[in-house]
Motif scaffolding. Structure first.
Motif, PDB file in Angstrom:
ATOM      1  N   VAL A 183      68.662  37.942  -6.063  1.00  0.00           N
ATOM      2  CA  VAL A 183      69.534  37.767  -4.893  1.00  0.00           C
ATOM      3  C   VAL A 183      69.764  36.270  -4.724  1.00  0.00           C
ATOM      4  N   PRO A 184      71.016  35.837  -4.514  1.00  0.00           N
ATOM      5  CA  PRO A 184      71.253  34.401  -4.325  1.00  0.00           C
ATOM      6  C   PRO A 184      70.392  33.839  -3.188  1.00  0.00           C
ATOM      7  N   LEU A 185      69.895  32.627  -3.414  1.00  0.00           N
ATOM      8  CA  LEU A 185      68.970  31.996  -2.466  1.00  0.00           C
ATOM      9  C   LEU A 185      69.563  31.880  -1.056  1.00  0.00           C
ATOM     10  N   GLU A 186      70.893  31.738  -0.994  1.00  0.00           N
ATOM     11  CA  GLU A 186      71.484  31.539   0.342  1.00  0.00           C
ATOM     12  C   GLU A 186      71.565  32.835   1.171  1.00  0.00           C
ATOM     13  N   ARG A 187      71.424  33.993   0.527  1.00  0.00           N
ATOM     14  CA  ARG A 187      71.412  35.250   1.293  1.00  0.00           C
ATOM     15  C   ARG A 187      70.244  35.226   2.283  1.00  0.00           C
ATOM     16  N   ARG A 188      70.412  35.824   3.454  1.00  0.00           N
ATOM     17  CA  ARG A 188      69.344  35.841   4.453  1.00  0.00           C
ATOM     18  C   ARG A 188      68.536  37.127   4.356  1.00  0.00           C
ATOM     19  N   LEU A 189      67.221  36.984   4.229  1.00  0.00           N
ATOM     20  CA  LEU A 189      66.348  38.163   4.275  1.00  0.00           C
ATOM     21  C   LEU A 189      66.126  38.521   5.748  1.00  0.00           C
ATOM     22  N   VAL A 190      66.577  39.709   6.138  1.00  0.00           N
ATOM     23  CA  VAL A 190      66.463  40.129   7.544  1.00  0.00           C
ATOM     24  C   VAL A 190      65.099  40.770   7.800  1.00  0.00           C
ATOM     25  N   CYS A 191      64.651  41.588   6.842  1.00  0.00           N
ATOM     26  CA  CYS A 191      63.464  42.396   7.092  1.00  0.00           C
ATOM     27  C   CYS A 191      63.076  43.136   5.816  1.00  0.00           C
ATOM     28  N   GLY A 192      61.822  43.507   5.705  1.00  0.00           N
ATOM     29  CA  GLY A 192      61.388  44.411   4.645  1.00  0.00           C
ATOM     30  C   GLY A 192      61.014  45.747   5.253  1.00  0.00           C
ATOM     31  N   MET A 193      60.730  46.729   4.399  1.00  0.00           N
ATOM     32  CA  MET A 193      60.335  48.048   4.912  1.00  0.00           C
ATOM     33  C   MET A 193      59.528  48.804   3.857  1.00  0.00           C
ATOM     34  N   ALA A 194      58.405  49.360   4.295  1.00  0.00           N
ATOM     35  CA  ALA A 194      57.631  50.262   3.435  1.00  0.00           C
ATOM     36  C   ALA A 194      58.121  51.687   3.673  1.00  0.00           C
ATOM     37  N   LEU A 195      58.226  52.446   2.587  1.00  0.00           N
ATOM     38  CA  LEU A 195      58.768  53.811   2.680  1.00  0.00           C
ATOM     39  C   LEU A 195      57.967  54.720   1.752  1.00  0.00           C
TER      40      LEU A 195
END
Ligand SMILES: Cc1cc2nc3c(=O)[nH]c(=O)nc-3n(C[C@H](O)[C@H](O)[C@H](O)COP(=O)(O)O)c2cc1C
Length: 227
Positions: A183-195
């Motif tokens: 993923v390009p570095l400038e993209r913003r990581l909003v959140c992760g999720m376990a499923l």
């Protein structure tokens, strides 16, 4: 499952079975969640689903990073305020200590507290890890839209018999995650999720933090008598 049941039964799961989740089931969840609303229907969310090799590589890399100096990793956005105050600090403490007392972790036990924090970085053993990203040029409305989308994923998972845990814990490690996902570095990581599937034997999953009554956050402006 009706929507009210899904809303009231969903809870954050912090111990999963290692049983694999069929890709078709994850696809069905995302297929339902895509009906989430968004301002002008721009549907800004970008989703990366990890299973197997990529998931495991992220788990290894981030666990190692989290064991090292923490100031080397900083989140891209402040999920929380830097200074806490009431009533939020009280609710936050109640949530944290409620969880830790369920796990038998007492105040000051930094070793076990850190070990529990590190459990985030194996997705609490869930076989599926999901990451939500946003275009960096988008503004606060798109973060609101993405929050609605994430809740839709949580509810769709519940409806399909899967357990979940949204995870802000990944945020400081966004660089590592992006490099593994290309993923390009400038993209913003909003959140992760376990499923995955809930471990029914794990007592940590019995922890259900309470909620304030609706009347505590609602001001009525109506001609009808209050309920
Ligand atoms: C955006 C977001 C991020 C969260 N991050 C974490 C996390 O990193 N680790 C964790 O154990 N729980 C995390 N949670 C779960 C919250 O602690 C949980 O939603 C809250 O205590 C209410 O409990 P419930 O989800 O079981 O109803 C997060 C929840 C949200 C909405």
């Amino acid at each position: 499952m009706d929507v009210i049941t899904a809303l009231t039964h969903r809870g954050s799961t912090r111990a999963f079975l290692r049983d694999a989740v069929p890709k078709t089931l994850i696809a069905s969840i995302l297929d339902a969640a895509r009906f989430a609303p968004s301002g002008s229907n721009i549907q800004p969310w970008e989703v990366h689903v990890t299973q197997g090799t990529v998931r495991d590589a992220i788990v290894t890399a981030v666990t190692e990073a989290a064991r090292g100096p923490t100031d080397a990793h900083t989140p891209e956005y402040a999920y929380y305020p830097t200074t806490w105050y009431e009533p939020y600090i009280g609710r936050r403490r109640a949530c944290g200590w409620g969880l830790y007392s369920r796990l038998g972790i007492i105040k000051g036990d930094h070793v076990r507290s850190q070990a529990q924090e590190l459990r985030n970085f194996c997705f609490f053993d869930a076989p599926v890890g999901v990451f939500f990203f946003l275009d960096p040029a988008l503004t606060v409305g798109s973060w609101l839209d993405t929050g609605m989308f994430i809740q839709s994923v949580l509810l769709a998972a519940e409806g399909h018999g899967l357990a979940s845990c949204p995870q802000a814990a990944w945020l400081p490690f966004h660089r590592i995650i992006k490099s593994h996902l290309e993923v390009p570095l400038e993209r913003r990581l909003v959140c992760g999720m376990a499923l995955g599937y809930k471990d029914p034997q794990a007592s940590v999953n019995d922890y259900r933090p309470g909620r304030i009554d609706a009347q505590a956050f609602t001001t009525w402006h109506t001609d009808a008598a209050p309920p």
